[in-house]
Structures are given as structure tokens and as C-alpha cells.
Write a protein that holds these residues in place. Structure first.
Motif: not given
Length: 686
Positions: A355-374
Motif C-alpha cells: 500500500x506504500x509508494x516510494x518516489x523515483x525519478x524514472x521508470x525504464x522499459x521493462x519496469x513496473x511502477x505507478x503514477x498518480x493524479x491522472x
């Protein structure tokens, strides 16, 4: 670790039958990789992946959850997938995000239904798969029998990479078939030991079999094997990886997730054997012209990704989990949603940890992550660079199979309930809420009772409102099988102006449009022209309720052929009432009957359940139309009245141990048998 390279990523779904220990295995992997500093337990309600209130209360996963860890300089993205039947949509979402899977199986000596369905899915979709036999430390555990149960079903595909070290019938360690080294399980890890003498020959035999299987994956390896009679350990690993990627090899190993035994070994195998995103099969997409594209992981192409899960929270807002297929996503970018045609600005990027999110600067091809406020982005949508407008194929979610009527528990909270349901529908596309156009009821359509019950519980916990579920109404209709003539006479004197109107109408079946037909056959001005629309109006109002049980009337032809009027007292309202009186009398004498909706069904089950399905369908007043074999399963074609099939999704699972599935489509209306019609009338009169 620093910047993540695509070749150093493993995207792994943890799948299997409900209750096999998937969440416990994910917890142990995260602990071993030092992502978390304590080992949680589902019984203590403190695991990273099961954080929802309903998950903790029920002790099962109901939504997929993501987290990642590192092992041997490799990032392992884990997607913990619910195993319960009602949450197959979460399974479909997860499988779009990952590149491989680890199936968790209980070490009870059998092949569970959920495990069988998951393996068959992976084999059909060519998803590389490993099996972790869990709970080898339990009282009645039998690792060997469990492996044999898988072998009985899948034959030579099942490739033990470990030989179990057994004491008192329990697996205490293993011999690595490839390396020849032996290890004994210890709390949180393993200790090297000498290979037990009684296992030396067995280990050699297993390695020979594994070497042959590895050699068959490549002509180069096969030539070397024929020439030299052996392969190096690295060549065996390469061969197993090729077989695994092609779906010809399913490595199997054992341990205990709860005790963190054998999990470290599994993590080594994930890194060594499972494919990186570069080795994943192409994903289908289409370009702006609609032409089909096969997209492979490529860092150098412009950015593209797909949303595989949306989480809607009334306080935090909407969070979209994405799998990046090409290019790199960076904070501050403006991307194009090719599903909606809208642009979206990327404010923050996260990697998930339950349930927690850790901020990162980027996600490269092949990776999994999340974005908010779309604002305009939801599950299955494609996000891409404007210079690379492609759209990935939608995730194939299962269609709803169970319908229930739904309403607010408290009067005045209807808007609150349905607004909450709309928010929840953003994160779960396997249920729908809509107004039934035939019955006028608000209904919710989903995958099963558990899913719908959980949705109601979430309404209360997240949005502070309660909903009530009940059996839906069946859209019965009424019609007539004969014909009758009836007179309707409305006469009313109230001291002043009176009301007077008489109509003679013939009622019969055979409306031109199949619904309602009004014919004006009056001659000689028996009913003045200005009052004829009032007669039609009265009949249209009347047919909303039939004379038997109050259901709408269809296929009714009404011919107005005579009547009377008064030059002073006749009014429109009098002829409306007269038409209704004629309707009530004539319909009762024209052999009225009740009609019920009949649906066609395609029921798919393993062959050994066919007899049960046929017998059950006969009890439901169904008709069997035929059977054929499709992908090794029996597909039964049948017709049955909807009234007998309202809970079929639940009953079919019970009859087939969860192996059966069905699809339904409206066919036509048919006359209800007399005995059933009497029950319907009695129920309506209540």
C-alpha cells in the motif's frame, strides 16, 4: 542499487490456488532481499501485500499487490495475485504486467484446481513458469507425492531441479540437480552439507535427464551432447532457460514460505532461469491506422506503457499501476493516452511496496511502477509519447456471470451508493452497475457472491454508505394465445358535467412490431375521431401490467371496431377509462399466458463432469443442443430459462470444483409451463 537496466529486471507473478501461501512467499522474498526488516504473517494481518481491510478480515487476497526487491544485482518485481475464483480479473491484469510466474502449490500430494487452471493458462499464453511446493514442513506434507501429481498431469514438462533430502518423511533440504551441491534448510536460509550417500545415484540420474531435456532445446547443445555425452552446468542452465521460455520445461522445487525455508534458493532460480523483459514475447498493439504491431521491450524507442491496475482511494485519489514496454518515463513528461485521446502530465512516479509508494525519478522499459493524479486514465489504457502513438490490446477481463439487484440500505443515500460504486468500478473492471431496462431495477453484475459482498463492504469502509443485495427480478412478460371481443363502458355523473364513453375492442396476438398494434376500424362515427387517440392512450397505459401477474404485455393487437358517445358528456378521459375496462375484460378471456426469457448457454467443463452438467440442466428445464471438444474440454450448448439460472455461476463452480465456466446470451421469450406459471402468479400476488 543505482539505475536499473532492463536486462537486470525480472517481473514475476505469484500465482496459484487460494490459500496455498502466495502472500507468505512474497513476504519471504521481500525479507530476504532486505526490502522489509521483519517477516510478516497473514495470520497476524501484517504482511506487505495483504493490506486491505477485507483481505485481513477474510485471510485471502482480493486485489493484486506489487512490490520489488533486489537479489544478485537484479530487481525482482513481484505481483501477488489472488487465487480465489471471483478475482480472475486481477489475474488477467497481473499477467499483462509480468513476464513470468511462480506457481505456489500446497505440499499435500494433490494438484489443486487453482494450480491446474493457472498452469494451463500459462501454457496457453507461453508464460514461463516455475513451481514452488510450499509447506514441506507441515505435519502431513508430502513433497514427492505432490511432484508426482504434477507429473501425472503435465508429464515431462515438470523438471525437478532439486532432489529432496527427506527425514521422517519430511523435506529437510535438497540436492541441486545442476550444481550437485547439497543444502539443509535453516531458519531464514540454507546451510551447505555433503550430498547424502543414498542420494548420489538419484542425483546423477536426475541430472542426466535434465541434461537431455536441456540439449533438446538447441541444435548446438544437442550436437555437443551427442558428441561429448555431457553439457557444462552453464549450458544446462541455458538449455533449461530456453525450455522454460518456450513452455516446454517447468522447474519445480520445494520449501516453506512461512518458515523462509527454500525461498533463497527460489530467488537464485528466478534470477538465473526466468527471462528478463528483453526475452519476453512481443505484446500486440495497433498504430493510428489500425495496423497490428508486435512490440518488444526496447529502451531506445519512444515511451509506451499500459495501465494494468487502478486503485481508487477517496482520500489519496487515483493511482495507476503501469508496465513500461518501451522507452523511459520521467517525472514532468506530458504523455498521450491513445485510448481516450487525452494528454496527461506525469507529476510523480512511484515504485510500489504494497500500500506504500516510494518516489523515483524514472521508470525504464521493462519496469513496473505507478503514477498518480491522472485525470482521464484508467485500467487497460495505453500511455505513450506523442511521436509514438500506439495502443496496446485491451486486457481481456472475464465477463460478469452473476447478477444481483442492489439498492441503498438507507433512504436518501442512493446517490452516495452509486457514486461510490462508480469509483470502485475504476479499479475493478469485472463488475458493472446499471439499470435493467426490462425490470427497471438497479443491478450489479459480477463474478460471484464473494466479490459482490466485498464491494458492499468497501462501500461502507471507503465511502461511508451501505448497499443491500437481493435476487434480481426476472423480466417476465405476458401475452394472449387466443382472441376475444370486449366492451368497455365508462359512465359517471357527478351533478354537473358527466363522463361517458363506450368502446368495443377485439384483442388478439400478432402485433406488427411484436409489441403493440392499435387498429382503428370504426365506421359511421360510432367513436368520434377526436376520441380515438384517447382509446389508444388507454390501451398503452393498460398493457404495462398484464392481467395474470402484472407483467408487461407484448405481441398484442387491439382493434377498435365499435363504440358509443354522448354529444355533451363524452370526454377524452372517459374513453381512456373505457379502453382500460375493455382491456381487463377481454384479456382475461383471450387465453393469457406468461412468457419468460430463454438464454443460450455455452458451458465448458472437463469431460468427467459432463454427466453432472447434463443432469443438472434437465432439472432446470433446459435443453441440450449439442457437445463438442474444444482444447481438450467439453463445450456443451444448451438453452434454459433465465429464472432457473440466476445462481448458475455458483452452482457450476460447486459441481465442477471450480473448473467449469459458461457464457450466456439472450435468445427469445417462451411460454411458461402451467405449473410454473401458477407459482409465478402466486408470488406476484404476495
Amino acid at each position: 542499487m543505482g539505475k536499473i537496466l532492463s536486462e537486470n529486471i525480472r517481473n514475476v507473478a505469484i500465482i496459484g490456488h487460494s490459500g496455498a501461501g502466495k502472500t507468505s512467499l512474497a513476504e519471504a522474498i521481500l525479507f530476504n532481499g532486505k526490502t522489509i526488516d521483519r517477516l510478516g504473517k497473514t495470520t497476524d494481518k501484517n504482511t506487505v501485500m495483504d493490506y486491505d481491510e477485507q483481505e485481513m478480515q477474510r485471510g485471502i487476497s482480493i486485489s493484486l499487490a506489487c512490490a520489488s526487491t533486489t537479489w544478485q544485482d537484479t530487481k525482482i518485481n513481484i505481483v501477488d495475485v489472488p487465487g480465489f475464483y471471483d478475482f480472475d480479473g486481477e489475474f488477467e491484469s497481473a499477467m499483462r504486467a509480468i513476464g513470468s510466474a511462480v506457481l505456489v502449490a500446497d505440499a499435500n500430494g494433490t494438484l489443486a484446481v487453482g494450480a491446474e487452471k493457472a498452469i494451463d493458462y500459462c501454457l496457453r499464453r507461453h508464460i514461463p513458469l516455475m513451481i514452488f511446493v510450499n509447506g514441506v514442513d507441515k505435519e502431513n506434507a508430502n513433497y514427492v507425492a505432490t511432484v508426482e501429481a504434477f507429473r501425472a498431469k503435465y508429464g515431462r514438462k515438470i523438471s525437478p531441479t532439486h532432489l529432496p533430502i527427506l527425514r521422517d518423511g519430511k523435506m529437510k533440504g535438497y540436492v541441486s540437480v545442476i550444481s550437485g551441491k547439497a543444502f539443509e534448510f535453516s531458519p531464514g536460509g540454507r546451510e551447505p552439507i555433503a550430498v547424502p550417500e543414498n542420494l548420489v545415484q538419484d542425483a546423477a540420474a536426475l541430472k542426466e535427464a535434465l541434461t537431455e531435456a536441456a540439449a533438446e532445446t538447441s541444435e548446438v547443445l544437442l550436437d555437443k551432447y551427442f558428441a561429448e555425452g555431457t553439457l557444462t552446468n552453464d549450458e544446462i542452465v541455458a538449455g533449461v532457460r530456453s525450455g522454460l521460455t518456450a513452455g516446454e520445461t517447468i522447474p519445480i522445487m520445494g520449501g516453506s514460505a512461512l518458515q523462509n525455508m527454500g525461498v533463497i534458493n527460489l530467488m537464485y532460480e528466478i534470477v538465473d532461469l526466468l527471462p528478463s523483459p528483453f526475452e519476453r514475447r512481443p505484446v500486440l498493439a495497433s498504430d493510428e491506422k489500425g495496423e497490428i504491431l508486435s512490440i518488444v521491450c526496447d529502451v531506445d524507442k519512444p515511451f509506451s506503457a499500459q495501465v494494468f491496475k487502478t486503485v481508487a482511494d477517496p482520500f489519496v485519489g487515483k493511482l495507476n499501476m503501469i508496465r513500461v514496454f518501451t522507452g523511459t518515463l520521467k517525472s514532468g513528461m506530458t504523455v498521450y493516452n491513445s485510448t481516450t485521446g487525452e494528454k496527461e502530465r506525469i507529476n510523480s512516479i512511484y515504485i510500489m511496496k504494497g500500500k506504500k509508494q516510494e518516489p523515483v525519478e524514472e521508470l525504464t522499459a521493462g519496469d513496473i511502477g505507478a503514477v498518480n493524479k491522472l485525470v482521464n486514465t484508467n485500467t487497460s489504457n495505453t500511455l505513450c509519447d506523442e511521436s509514438f502513438k500506439i495502443k496496446y490490446y485491451d486486457i481481456a477481463f472475464p465477463v460478469p456471470v452473476l447478477t444481483m439487484a442492489i439498492s441503498a440500505a438507507k433512504s436518501g443515500e442512493e446517490d452516495k451508493v452509486f457514486q461510490g460504486l462508480n469509483r470502485l468500478a475504476e479499479e475493478d473492471l469485472t463488475f458493472k452497475v446499471e439499470k435493467d431496462k426490462e425490470t427497471g431495477e438497479m443491478v450489479i453484475r459480477g463474478q460471484g457472491e464473494t466479490q459482490l459482498d466485498i464491494i458492499c463492504k468497501k462501500l461502507k469502509s471507503k465511502f461511508g454508505c451501505e448497499a443491500v443485495l437481493r435476487d434480481p427480478k426476472v423480466a417476465f412478460k405476458e401475452t394472449i394465445m387466443g382472441s376475444a371481443e370486449a366492451e368497455g363502458k365508462h359512465k359517471k355523473q357527478t351533478g354537473g358535467a358527466g363522463q361517458y364513453g363506450v368502446v368495443n375492442i377485439k384483442f388478439e396476438s400478432g402485433a406488427a412490431d411484436g409489441e403493440f398494434e392499435f387498429v382503428d376500424a370504426v365506421v359511421g362515427g360510432a367513436v368520434p375521431k377526436q376520441f380515438i387517440p384517447a382509446v389508444e392512450k388507454g390501451l398503452k397505459e393498460a398493457i404495462t401490467k398484464g392481467v395474470l401477474a402484472g407483467y408487461p404485455v407484448v405481441n398484442l393487437k387491439c382493434t377498435l371496431f365499435d363504440g358509443k358517445y354522448h354529444p355533451v358528456d363524452s370526454k377524452e378521459v372517459a374513453f381512456v377509462s373505457a379502453a382500460k375496462l375493455a382491456y381487463d375484460d377481454g384479456m382475461r378471456r383471450a387465453k393469457p399466458v406468461i412468457l419468460e426469457p430463454v438464454y443460450s448457454y455455452k458451458i465448458t467443463v472437463p469431460d468427467n463432469f459432463t454427466g453432472d452438467i447434463l443432469g443438472d440442466m434437465n432439472k432446470r428445464r433446459g435443453r441440450i443442443l449439442g457437445m463438442e471438444t474444444v482444447d481438450g474440454l467439453q463445450e456443451i450448448s444448451a438453452e434454459a430459462p433465465l429464472a432457473e439460472m440466476l445462481k448458475y455461476a455458483i452452482d457450476l463452480r460447486s459441481m465442477t470444483q471450480g473448473r467449469g465456466k459458461f457464457a450466456a446470451e439472450f435468445l427469445r421469450y417462451e411460454e411458461v409451463p402451467f405449473a410454473t406459471q401458477e407459482k409465478i402468479i402466486a408470488e406476484a400476488n404476495k
